[in-house]
Scaffold this active site. Structure first.
Site, PDB file in Angstrom:
ATOM      1  N   GLU A  27      30.619  39.907  38.361  1.00  0.00           N
ATOM      2  CA  GLU A  27      30.183  39.928  36.970  1.00  0.00           C
ATOM      3  C   GLU A  27      29.008  38.978  36.828  1.00  0.00           C
ATOM      4  O   GLU A  27      29.081  37.810  37.223  1.00  0.00           O
ATOM      5  CB  GLU A  27      31.347  39.487  36.091  1.00  0.00           C
ATOM      6  CG  GLU A  27      31.077  39.527  34.610  1.00  0.00           C
ATOM      7  CD  GLU A  27      32.337  39.259  33.798  1.00  0.00           C
ATOM      8  OE1 GLU A  27      32.195  38.823  32.644  1.00  0.00           O
ATOM      9  OE2 GLU A  27      33.442  39.485  34.317  1.00  0.00           O
ATOM     10  N   LYS A  37      31.437  43.779  30.629  1.00  0.00           N
ATOM     11  CA  LYS A  37      31.214  43.331  32.013  1.00  0.00           C
ATOM     12  C   LYS A  37      32.517  43.179  32.788  1.00  0.00           C
ATOM     13  O   LYS A  37      32.625  43.624  33.928  1.00  0.00           O
ATOM     14  CB  LYS A  37      30.471  41.987  32.015  1.00  0.00           C
ATOM     15  CG  LYS A  37      29.049  42.029  31.537  1.00  0.00           C
ATOM     16  CD  LYS A  37      28.360  40.684  31.719  1.00  0.00           C
ATOM     17  CE  LYS A  37      28.954  39.592  30.857  1.00  0.00           C
ATOM     18  NZ  LYS A  37      28.745  39.803  29.420  1.00  0.00           N
ATOM     19  N   THR A  38      33.493  42.525  32.166  1.00  0.00           N
ATOM     20  CA  THR A  38      34.723  42.218  32.901  1.00  0.00           C
ATOM     21  C   THR A  38      35.487  43.484  33.263  1.00  0.00           C
ATOM     22  O   THR A  38      35.921  43.655  34.410  1.00  0.00           O
ATOM     23  CB  THR A  38      35.610  41.266  32.084  1.00  0.00           C
ATOM     24  OG1 THR A  38      34.906  40.034  31.871  1.00  0.00           O
ATOM     25  CG2 THR A  38      36.919  40.990  32.808  1.00  0.00           C
TER      26      THR A  38
END
Length: 494
Positions: free
Chosen positions: A184, A140-141
């Site tokens: 995110e 995600k990051t």
């Protein structure tokens, strides 16, 4: 903890995520309990930049809290009921990590302050924008940072809220004047269901957060709700669960024969980056170059390509941006090199993440004749007793790409210590699959061990979501001293 059932009792979680939020951005103050956390600080930064009065509490000074102070956030260095007196009935923001016994939380309840989970504030911000929400168990990051960077380089001036720090905007958040909000979206506590986005990206789905989910089916249900709340869904069909359970409208894959909307061939994974030819709906778009290493990061880059194309960007603009993206902190972050030892910090803490991260690091030992790297040393701090116990067998087999493995005790992340799991036990299981495993119970002992066993030519990878990386400066300083002593000795004999 601050579970959804408690949040629901105080009106934080709406039954219908499309309902108008009660979060007030018109000027009413906000107070963050635990403002220095990576997710909380990003929201506090955005609100402060928007001119909203923001205060918060934290237990220690950091570069993150210092940045917040520089942007006008008033920070208390204790969590006490009196902190709420700075503003009259502020909107109080908590994360899942906040205990119900927390004095600030109890005072907020007693005073009748509106209390929100951090996800409610992010969801409300997203409703005001053209939201691009990046979800998934892993990646995600990096993916959200890459998409935010792409939009920034393309001149779209996005607002960005991510779970890591990025040098391009000097932190974990930026406020832009454009219509897009790139964020995110976290599934760990179930709050993913709150987000309503124009574009939703799902990188993969696995069972990870055992403290919240009891089965993969529960995780899938959360992602299905998220997908239903997004106008457009982009998903990686290299993950069978995403492919078979979510059926994304727009898909991407590293397999040209998978039938994905976006795919690649002519791939080259190297120590200095990755190149590939990108296809869109069966037609060649062009060549992609990225500095990030490994298959997982090529997959993340394909997600960014899909978002860029959906927004109408030409491939040349997309490719130019991706080629200059340096990555987020704690994602294969090179911290330094001393005495010919390279030190890398990475957030990986799930068996799947460990495997892909170590495979990417191994690329740096397989370079051309100019490469002087000899050993890959993995230093791992298991994160949470619940996760470690649930995936013991997977953790034990995750270190095949490492030459040496060093394990510390388990980072509790607030969980009570059970009697049937320990860092030493994890090390014993890893040793059944690996010939060179060391265990030390404390970070101080791990640091001392590293000064004894590291050699010139080593690449050392610090892995985990806890506080293991706090020892990196100390270990680097030791080998910097060794390097200086050797240099002085060499000069004295020259």
């Amino acid at each position: 903890m601050f579970p959804d059932m408690i949040a629901r009792d105080i009106g934080v979680v709406c039954e219908d995520p499309k309902m108008l939020t009660s979060v007030d951005f018109s000027g009413r103050p906000f107070h963050f309990i635990g403002v220095g956390g990576i997710g909380m600080s990003a929201l506090a930064h955005v609100l402060a930049k928007r001119g909203v009065p923001v205060s918060g509490s934290d237990l220690r000074l950091s570069h993150i809290t210092q940045r917040l102070q520089e942007n006008g956030v008033h920070i208390f260095w204790s969590q006490d009921a009196s902190n709420l007196k700075i503003n009259e009935l502020p909107q109080v923001v908590c994360s899942t990590a906040i205990q119900l016994s927390n004095s600030e939380y109890q005072a907020a309840q007693a005073l009748g302050c509106p209390i929100f989970h951090r996800s409610d504030v992010l969801a409300a911000l997203m409703r005001e924008s053209q939201g691009i929400a990046i979800a998934g168990t892993h990646g995600k990051t990096t993916t959200s940072s890459l998409i935010g960077y792409l939009l920034l380089q393309a001149g779209l001036d996005p607002t960005i809220v991510v779970g890591g720090e990025v040098n391009a905007w000097q932190g974990n958040a930026r406020v832009g004047a454009g219509e897009y909000l790139v964020a995110e979206a976290d599934e760990s506590d179930g709050s993913l269901v709150k987000f309503v986005a124009d574009i939703g990206i799902i990188t993969n789905i696995e069972l990870d957060h055992i403290d919240h989910y009891s089965s993969l089916d529960e995780v899938v249900e959360t992602f299905q709700t998220f997908a239903n709340n997004c106008q457009n869904v982009i998903g990686c069909i290299d993950c069978p669960t995403v492919r078979d359970r979510l059926h994304p409208q727009i898909s991407y894959s590293l397999d040209l024969d998978a039938g994905a909307t976006y795919a690649v061939d002519c791939v080259s994974y190297r120590a200095d980056g990755t190149t590939a030819r990108v296809w869109e709906k069966g037609a060649i778009l062009g060549r992609l170059n990225l500095k990030l290493l490994g298959k997982h990061n090529l997959s993340n880059a394909l997600a960014a390509v899909a978002v860029g194309r959906l927004l109408g960007l030409d491939f040349l603009t997309i490719a130019k941006a991706i080629a200059t993206f340096e990555g987020a902190r704690r994602r294969m972050e090179r911290r330094g090199e001393f005495n010919n030892i390279v030190f890398i910090d990475d957030y990986a803490h799930h068996p799947s993440e460990l495997q892909v991260t170590l495979a990417a690091a191994r690329l740096q030992l397989q370079d051309s004749s100019t490469n002087t790297r000899k050993r890959l040393v993995a230093v791992f701090q298991p994160h949470r007793y619940s996760r470690t116990k649930a995936f013991l067998a997977e953790f034990a087999a995750s270190f095949a790409d490492a030459d040496l493995v060093v394990l510390s005790d388990i980072y509790s992340a607030g969980e009570a210590k059970p009697d049937d799991i320990s860092g030493e036990g994890v090390a014993a299981l890893v040793a059944e699959h690996h010939d060179h495993v060391f265990y030390r119970s404390s970070l101080q002992a791990v640091s001392q061990l590293l000064t004894d066993i590291l050699q010139p030519g080593d690449l050392v990878l610090f892995l985990g979501a806890g506080n293991l990386n706090q020892m990196i400066p100390e270990v680097m300083a030791y080998f910097q001293g060794v390097e200086q002593e050797l240099s002085q000795e060499w000069r004295s004999h020259a």
